[in-house]
Design a protein around this motif. Structure first.
Motif, short mmCIF file in Angstrom:
data_model
loop_
_atom_site.label_atom_id
_atom_site.label_comp_id
_atom_site.label_asym_id
_atom_site.label_seq_id
_atom_site.Cartn_x
_atom_site.Cartn_y
_atom_site.Cartn_z
N ALA A 3 0.84 -1.21 0.00
CA ALA A 3 0.00 0.00 0.00
C ALA A 3 0.87 1.26 0.00
O ALA A 3 0.58 2.22 -0.72
CB ALA A 3 -0.94 -0.01 1.20
N ALA A 4 1.93 1.25 0.77
CA ALA A 4 2.83 2.41 0.82
C ALA A 4 3.51 2.62 -0.53
O ALA A 4 3.64 3.76 -1.01
CB ALA A 4 3.87 2.22 1.92
N ILE A 5 3.92 1.53 -1.16
CA ILE A 5 4.56 1.61 -2.48
C ILE A 5 3.58 2.15 -3.51
O ILE A 5 3.90 3.07 -4.27
CB ILE A 5 5.11 0.23 -2.90
CG1 ILE A 5 6.30 -0.16 -2.02
CG2 ILE A 5 5.48 0.21 -4.38
CD1 ILE A 5 6.73 -1.60 -2.17
N LEU A 6 2.38 1.59 -3.54
CA LEU A 6 1.38 2.03 -4.52
C LEU A 6 1.00 3.49 -4.34
O LEU A 6 0.73 4.19 -5.32
CB LEU A 6 0.16 1.12 -4.49
CG LEU A 6 0.36 -0.28 -5.07
CD1 LEU A 6 -0.89 -1.11 -4.88
CD2 LEU A 6 0.76 -0.22 -6.53
N HIS A 7 0.97 3.96 -3.11
CA HIS A 7 0.67 5.36 -2.85
C HIS A 7 1.69 6.26 -3.56
O HIS A 7 1.32 7.17 -4.31
CB HIS A 7 0.68 5.63 -1.34
CG HIS A 7 0.53 7.07 -0.99
ND1 HIS A 7 1.62 7.91 -0.83
CD2 HIS A 7 -0.56 7.83 -0.78
CE1 HIS A 7 1.20 9.12 -0.53
NE2 HIS A 7 -0.13 9.10 -0.50
N HIS A 11 1.42 8.69 -7.22
CA HIS A 11 1.82 10.09 -7.41
C HIS A 11 2.82 10.21 -8.55
O HIS A 11 2.71 11.11 -9.39
CB HIS A 11 2.44 10.65 -6.13
CG HIS A 11 1.45 10.97 -5.07
ND1 HIS A 11 0.56 12.02 -5.17
CD2 HIS A 11 1.21 10.39 -3.87
CE1 HIS A 11 -0.19 12.08 -4.07
NE2 HIS A 11 0.18 11.09 -3.28
N LEU A 12 3.79 9.30 -8.58
CA LEU A 12 4.80 9.35 -9.63
C LEU A 12 4.17 9.16 -11.01
O LEU A 12 4.50 9.88 -11.95
CB LEU A 12 5.87 8.28 -9.38
CG LEU A 12 6.98 8.29 -10.42
CD1 LEU A 12 8.33 8.24 -9.73
CD2 LEU A 12 6.84 7.14 -11.37
N GLU A 13 3.28 8.20 -11.14
CA GLU A 13 2.67 7.93 -12.44
C GLU A 13 1.89 9.15 -12.95
O GLU A 13 2.01 9.53 -14.12
CB GLU A 13 1.75 6.72 -12.37
CG GLU A 13 1.10 6.39 -13.70
CD GLU A 13 0.25 5.14 -13.68
OE1 GLU A 13 -0.46 4.94 -14.69
OE2 GLU A 13 0.27 4.38 -12.70
N THR A 175 4.67 6.95 3.41
CA THR A 175 4.92 6.07 4.57
C THR A 175 5.89 4.94 4.20
O THR A 175 6.18 4.08 5.01
CB THR A 175 3.60 5.45 5.08
OG1 THR A 175 3.00 4.68 4.02
CG2 THR A 175 2.64 6.52 5.57
N TRP A 176 6.37 4.96 2.96
CA TRP A 176 7.23 3.89 2.43
C TRP A 176 8.41 3.63 3.37
O TRP A 176 8.64 2.49 3.79
CB TRP A 176 7.70 4.28 1.05
CG TRP A 176 8.50 3.27 0.27
CD1 TRP A 176 9.41 2.37 0.73
CD2 TRP A 176 8.46 3.09 -1.15
NE1 TRP A 176 9.95 1.65 -0.30
CE2 TRP A 176 9.38 2.07 -1.46
CE3 TRP A 176 7.76 3.70 -2.18
CZ2 TRP A 176 9.62 1.64 -2.77
CZ3 TRP A 176 7.98 3.28 -3.48
CH2 TRP A 176 8.90 2.25 -3.76
N ALA A 177 9.20 4.65 3.69
CA ALA A 177 10.41 4.46 4.51
C ALA A 177 10.08 3.94 5.91
O ALA A 177 10.74 3.03 6.41
CB ALA A 177 11.19 5.76 4.59
#
Length: 184
Positions: A3-7, A11-13, A175-177
């Protein structure tokens, strides 16, 4: 973790998509076309090359077909450009940074999507890795062996290539890190 990665990748996409769309607005269009998605053959000209089996193929056939499919999905020939752009997958945008598009698209148009001095090769390497990661996450594949710290750095680098403010905005909400540090 997914979920953190997809968030962050979401944004990047969107940022990558919007930056490329803005840059492609510089392309001179044929009469009657109001948006680059109405003239896929102008951007993706026939580019013959040899396939591994020796047959002749058109390297730009796939992107032209993707543009036409996106137009259909957005409502047909008169669909607004913004609606068509939203129909493209991350993979479409990912492949715009490959070496095949350096001369016809990167040099005259796409480099404008990024900070001055951005290396197409560096961008392509990072976006390729992020595309692979996004596919792993989307298909619920195991992430235990993935170098998630390096991919997190790639997200920040690509966002900073587009805009330092954008990179700071996403980093401030990511929240990735913190999730990664909790990984057992």
């Amino acid at each position: 973790m997914s979920a953190a990665i997809l968030h962050d990748l979401g944004h990047l996409e969107v940022a990558l998509r919007n930056a490329y769309d803005t840059s492609l607005a510089r392309v001179p269009l044929p009469a009657g076309a109001e948006h680059w998605t109405q003239a896929p053959a102008t951007l993706f000209v026939r580019q013959p090359k040899r396939a591994k089996d020796g047959t002749s193929i058109d390297a730009n056939d796939t992107p032209r077909r993707q543009v036409l499919a996106a137009r259909r999905a957005a409502g047909g020939p008169n669909a607004p450009g913004g609606k068509v752009v939203a129909e493209f997958s991350f993979g479409f945008w990912r492949y715009l940074s490959t070496s095949a598009h350096e001369v016809p698209l990167w040099r005259p148009y796409l480099h404008h999507a990024f900070q001055p001095g951005t290396s197409r090769r560096d961008l392509d390497q990072a976006v390729r890795q992020l595309h692979l990661l996004r596919n792993r996450v989307a298909h619920h594949e195991n992430l235990l062996t993935a170098n998630l710290a390096a991919r997190h750095d790639d997200v920040g680098r690509v966002l900073a290539m587009i805009s330092a403010q954008l990179e700071q905005h996403v980093a401030g909400r990511s929240t990735w890190a913190s999730v990664l540090t909790q990984r057992p």
